[in-house]
Scaffold this motif. Structure first.
Motif, PDB file in Angstrom:
ATOM      1  N   PHE A  20       0.881  -1.166   0.000  1.00  0.00           N
ATOM      2  CA  PHE A  20       0.000   0.000   0.000  1.00  0.00           C
ATOM      3  C   PHE A  20       0.915   1.212   0.000  1.00  0.00           C
ATOM      4  N   TRP A  21       0.345   2.384  -0.271  1.00  0.00           N
ATOM      5  CA  TRP A  21       1.184   3.516  -0.662  1.00  0.00           C
ATOM      6  C   TRP A  21       2.169   3.933   0.417  1.00  0.00           C
ATOM      7  N   ASN A  22       1.764   3.838   1.698  1.00  0.00           N
ATOM      8  CA  ASN A  22       2.696   4.302   2.733  1.00  0.00           C
ATOM      9  C   ASN A  22       3.354   3.157   3.489  1.00  0.00           C
ATOM     10  N   ARG A  23       3.478   2.034   2.835  1.00  0.00           N
ATOM     11  CA  ARG A  23       4.205   0.920   3.449  1.00  0.00           C
ATOM     12  C   ARG A  23       5.686   1.279   3.495  1.00  0.00           C
ATOM     13  N   PRO A  24       6.282   1.192   4.682  1.00  0.00           N
ATOM     14  CA  PRO A  24       7.714   1.519   4.742  1.00  0.00           C
ATOM     15  C   PRO A  24       8.526   0.464   4.011  1.00  0.00           C
ATOM     16  N   SER A  25       9.672   0.860   3.472  1.00  0.00           N
ATOM     17  CA  SER A  25      10.495  -0.140   2.785  1.00  0.00           C
ATOM     18  C   SER A  25      11.177  -1.007   3.833  1.00  0.00           C
ATOM     19  N   ALA A  26      11.428  -2.238   3.430  1.00  0.00           N
ATOM     20  CA  ALA A  26      11.935  -3.222   4.393  1.00  0.00           C
ATOM     21  C   ALA A  26      13.322  -2.830   4.885  1.00  0.00           C
TER      22      ALA A  26
ATOM     23  N   ARG B  24       8.838   2.894  -6.354  1.00  0.00           N
ATOM     24  CA  ARG B  24       9.030   3.349  -4.978  1.00  0.00           C
ATOM     25  C   ARG B  24       9.844   4.618  -5.014  1.00  0.00           C
ATOM     26  N   ALA B  25       9.331   5.682  -4.380  1.00  0.00           N
ATOM     27  CA  ALA B  25      10.097   6.914  -4.337  1.00  0.00           C
ATOM     28  C   ALA B  25       9.669   7.745  -3.139  1.00  0.00           C
ATOM     29  N   PHE B  26      10.571   8.442  -2.537  1.00  0.00           N
ATOM     30  CA  PHE B  26      10.305   9.316  -1.381  1.00  0.00           C
ATOM     31  C   PHE B  26       9.576   8.578  -0.272  1.00  0.00           C
ATOM     32  N   GLY B  27       9.879   7.322  -0.082  1.00  0.00           N
ATOM     33  CA  GLY B  27       9.248   6.583   1.009  1.00  0.00           C
ATOM     34  C   GLY B  27       7.841   6.109   0.696  1.00  0.00           C
ATOM     35  N   PHE B  28       7.369   6.363  -0.519  1.00  0.00           N
ATOM     36  CA  PHE B  28       6.048   5.877  -0.893  1.00  0.00           C
ATOM     37  C   PHE B  28       6.175   4.875  -2.020  1.00  0.00           C
ATOM     38  N   GLU B  29       5.156   4.023  -2.142  1.00  0.00           N
ATOM     39  CA  GLU B  29       5.236   3.068  -3.234  1.00  0.00           C
ATOM     40  C   GLU B  29       3.916   2.984  -3.978  1.00  0.00           C
ATOM     41  N   ILE B  30       4.016   2.589  -5.234  1.00  0.00           N
ATOM     42  CA  ILE B  30       2.829   2.228  -5.999  1.00  0.00           C
ATOM     43  C   ILE B  30       2.945   0.735  -6.233  1.00  0.00           C
ATOM     44  N   PRO B  31       2.174  -0.045  -5.477  1.00  0.00           N
ATOM     45  CA  PRO B  31       2.386  -1.491  -5.473  1.00  0.00           C
ATOM     46  C   PRO B  31       2.065  -2.133  -6.821  1.00  0.00           C
TER      47      PRO B  31
END
Ligand code: FES
Lengths: 290, 496
Positions: A284-290, B313-320
């Motif tokens: 989801f959009w604000n999931r932190p990276s591992a 993934r960029a700036f701590g956000f992702e588009i899954p």
């Protein structure tokens, strides 16, 4: 309405006995249905009888239309008048009859628009009542308590009874139904699994546990191939290599299945050390990276 | 009797003139015009069978122990939704026929809409003045697919529960709004309790109401603008040639209704579909394998399988990952469909109203584009069964997915190119239909009028006139002349 230039209504059409037969057969089938229903019904025969009842009606009507009704091509003029400027001008003029002077009218119209807009915004708020706020819900699971692991029937798992190579779906004790807490427990040969840095004490006695919620779109990663030690998601065929800390090796999944830190408790049962260190399941959009 | 009723109504409503017009309304007789009717009638069957089902279905997820007539599940904890669906299937007399007919009707409903859409597309029936009805039609397609999915998810069985879970994950994948969307739609984190009752209200009230409203508008516009027709001698931009509504067309169409109903109940009686007692109740820890959605969502499922394992993934956000095949692709698909009439207008500068249809060969470019698009979605649809195909042919499913990833890129342009050549050849040969085209036409695509099929062949019982479609292919619309009028259709001036 006019007939086309050639009068041809085709060759003389004859009426066969078909129409009456079709309706008759249909009626018989309907009768049969009532009898069948009285005897308790039977899906296949119901289907066939209904087919005959409805199909007879359909066939009869189509034959009737083809054989007995006027079938010459008829011609109808399109009289539709598209886009008549005078009429349109009148409509626009009528619509504009809403008030005396344009400046005042546009001011009032703006106020009206504002009021309607505000009402619209206010009406959006009840949407909020439809569900709980996401909050931190996606970041934690019922494993946070760190209790024993149990089977989906609630049985605890004794480390001593669990053989190398065995696989089991486990959930946290006291919370069997949550959507995000199902985990695959596998026992590997001691030393077979080389934990990534930081996870050295997560797999006591060869027990490893990975989230069973696929990191692609959340299906339970339901299949395990003992030979290659791979977990396989049946939904879109993502493959996760257990010995590589459940990293995806094929399919659309982009992230490893999160690992659950395990311990063996004082009574020899398998238990969790605590929650996963990262969110489980799909992104989801604000999931932190591992 | 009839006279009395007519007098009674006319004295109160004054509808005789309208009724007379209506009874005399002319409908073209071409078979391809029936496909939309099949969709309409499948929808009627859906309502009839759906009302029956709604009397028995209980949209609650509260759990109880099953003790019905299906022995393998006795003693298992199941939800009321699942239990009541089992009851409809196995204990309610005629319930299984109703349920299976309902399911088959839903599949046929969407299929008929898609075929109808293809007819409209490939014959250019969407052109001015019918853009509005195209937009309504696309909306109906979306609603039909959506309602198919909500209905499929109602029984709370393992297969549909897996589908819901994927839908939830796709909702989550939307940037910024995704988590809220998922939680508000489902009532909380998956699996929330309210979802089945929400699906029921959506499935039997909200969406059907929208469909009925739009269907009415669809038919009203059709009535107002009258049918299109294929160019043939005697048919012009200014008339409609065919059967009168009363009695011939009414009889045939009613016959078609009963025919559609008959086929659907036969399928419902004989062909098992969605045997939820075999799948078992939904449990979040379990998954059914193989897992396929109903056919109309196969393309999305296939896209989810074929889309490579990448995400932004960029700036701590992702588009899954599921966002691209699950949200972006359907979004672009339907936007492109909505926009098509206007895109084509912008491209061909043809804004004239058209009541005479194109034959697919008249517009090789459009036809090729349509074929390319269909091929693209078909490959994805087939890929949604990659696990089954792999099993049948005992090949590795992972290899098969890689093959499909290549095919989905290669096949559509190939199909498009072949279609273009074929349409050119067909137009050049002058053959009345594809099956009558000599093979040599393929090698000499521009050898038009090679003598085999003079143009007027098309109207074999031709009377007056005869020059029909020009086939200038990709340029402006060919001026079409029928028997009794060389006038183009009435102009629409959209620019003041
Ligand atoms: S949900 Fe597992 S591969 Fe898509």
């Amino acid at each position: 309405m006019s007939h086309p230039s050639h009068p041809g209504r085709g060759p003389e059409r004859r009426e066969g006995p078909g129409i009456a037969v079709a309706f008759g057969v249909s009626a018989l089938a309907s009768l049969g249905l009532t009898v069948l229903y009285g005897f308790g019904g039977q899906p296949q025969i119901e289907g066939i009888l209904l087919f005959i009842a409805l199909g007879g009606l359909g066939a009869g009507l189509i034959l009737w239309g083809k054989q007995l009704m006027p079938n010459a091509p008829f011609v109808e003029e399109r009289k539709l008048n598209l886009g008549r400027p005078e009429a349109r001008a009148e409509v626009v003029a009528s619509l504009e009859e809403a008030g005396p002077d344009a400046g005042r009218r546009s001011f009032l119209a703006k106020m009206l628009g504002g009021a309607l807009g505000a009402l619209g915004v206010a009406a959006l708020f009840p949407i909020r009542s439809l569900g709980t706020a996401p909050g931190r819900a996606l970041f934690r699971t019922p494993w946070a308590g760190g209790g024993r692991v149990v089977t989906i029937d609630g049985e605890p798992v004794a480390a001593g009874d669990f053989e190398v190579g065995q696989v089991l779906t486990i959930v946290p004790e006291g919370n069997l139904e949550a959507g995000d807490s199902q985990v695959i427990l596998i026992r590997l040969e001691p030393g077979e699994y080389e934990p990534p840095p930081g996870r050295e004490d997560w797999s006591p006695e060869g027990f490893v546990a990975f989230s069973k919620v696929c990191t692609h779109a959340g299906c339970p990663v339901g299949l395990y191939q003992a030979g290659s030690q791979e977990l396989f998601c049946p939904c879109h065929q993502s493959v996760f290599a257990v010995l590589q800390a459940a990293a995806p090796t094929a399919g659309p999944a982009t992230r490893p299945l999160p690992q659950l830190p395990l311990r063996i408790d004082e009574d020899g049962f398998v238990a969790a050390q605590g929650d996963f260190v990262e969110p489980v399941g799909p992104g989801f959009w604000n999931r932190p990276s591992a | 009797m009839l006279k009395k009723v007519a007098r009674w109504i006319d004295n109160r409503l004054g509808t005789s003139a309208f009724t007379q017009d209506a009874l005399n309304k002319v409908f073209p007789d071409h078979w391809s015009f029936m496909v939309g009717e099949i969709a309409l009638y499948a929808f009627v069957v859906l309502i009839v069978t759906g009302i029956f089902l709604s009397f028995f279905f209980d949209a609650s997820t509260s759990q109880s122990v099953y003790d019905g007539s299906y022995a393998p599940l006795v003693g298992v904890e199941v939800s009321d939704a699942y239990k009541s669906t089992l009851e409809i299937s196995l204990d309610v007399r005629a319930g299984l026929v109703m349920r299976q007919t309902h399911h088959w009707a839903a599949l046929v409903f969407v299929a008929a809409i898609v075929v109808h859409l293809c007819r409209i597309f490939f014959t250019g029936a969407f052109r001015s003045p019918r853009e509005l009805n195209w937009i309504i039609g696309i909306t109906l397609l979306i609603l039909a697919i959506f309602n198919g999915f909500t209905g499929y998810s109602l029984p709370d069985d393992l297969l549909s529960g897996t589908g819901l879970r994927i839908a939830y994950s796709i909702a989550l994948s939307v940037p910024l709004l995704g988590t809220w969307m998922g939680f508000l739609i489902f009532g909380g984190e998956f699996p929330a309790d309210q979802i089945i009752s929400r699906l029921l209200v959506t499935h039997i009230m909200i969406v059907p109401a929208l469909i009925i409203g739009l269907l009415t508008a669809h038919l009203a516009l059709l009535w107002r603008q009258k049918h299109t027709q294929f160019p043939e001698p005697g048919r012009t931009e200014h008339n409609v040639v065919g059967s009168k509504l009363w009695p011939t067309y009414a009889a045939k169409s009613l016959g078609l209704f009963f025919g559609v109903f008959a086929i659907l109940v036969l399928m419902g009686g004989l062909f098992q579909i969605n045997p939820i007692w075999l799948y078992g109740p939904f449990e979040p820890q379990q998954v059914s394998s193989p897992a396929q959605p109903d056919w109309y969502l196969g393309w999305v499922d296939g896209a989810l399988r074929l889309f490579p394992a990448v995400e932004l993934r960029a700036f701590g956000f992702e588009i899954p990952n599921p966002f691209y095949p699950g949200v972006l692709l359907p979004g672009v698909t339907f936007l492109a469909l909505y926009a098509w009439p206007f895109l084509e207008q912008a491209f061909t500068h043809d804004r004239e109203p058209h009541n005479l249809l194109d034959r697919p060969r008249d517009r090789p470019m459009r036809t090729a584009l349509g074929a390319t698009t269909l091929a693209f979605y078909t490959v994805m649809f087939i890929a949604s069964s990659s696990d089954l195909i792999a099993k049948w042919f005992t090949v590795s499913v992972l290899d098969l997915v890689r093959v499909f990833q290549v095919l989905v890129i290669l096949i559509p342009p190939a199909v498009g190119w072949a279609t273009y050549r074929l349409m050119k050849a067909l137009a050049g040969s002058g053959a009345p239909r594809l099956t009558e085209m000599p093979l040599s036409a393929l090698t000499h695509p521009n050898g038009r009028g090679n003598g085999a099929f003079p143009h007027q062949e098309r109207g074999r019982d031709a009377h007056a006139g005869g020059a029909t479609a020009g086939d200038d292919g990709d340029g402006r619309s060919a001026a079409r002349t029928g028997g009794d009028g060389a006038l183009p259709a009435q102009r629409i001036d959209d620019r003041e």
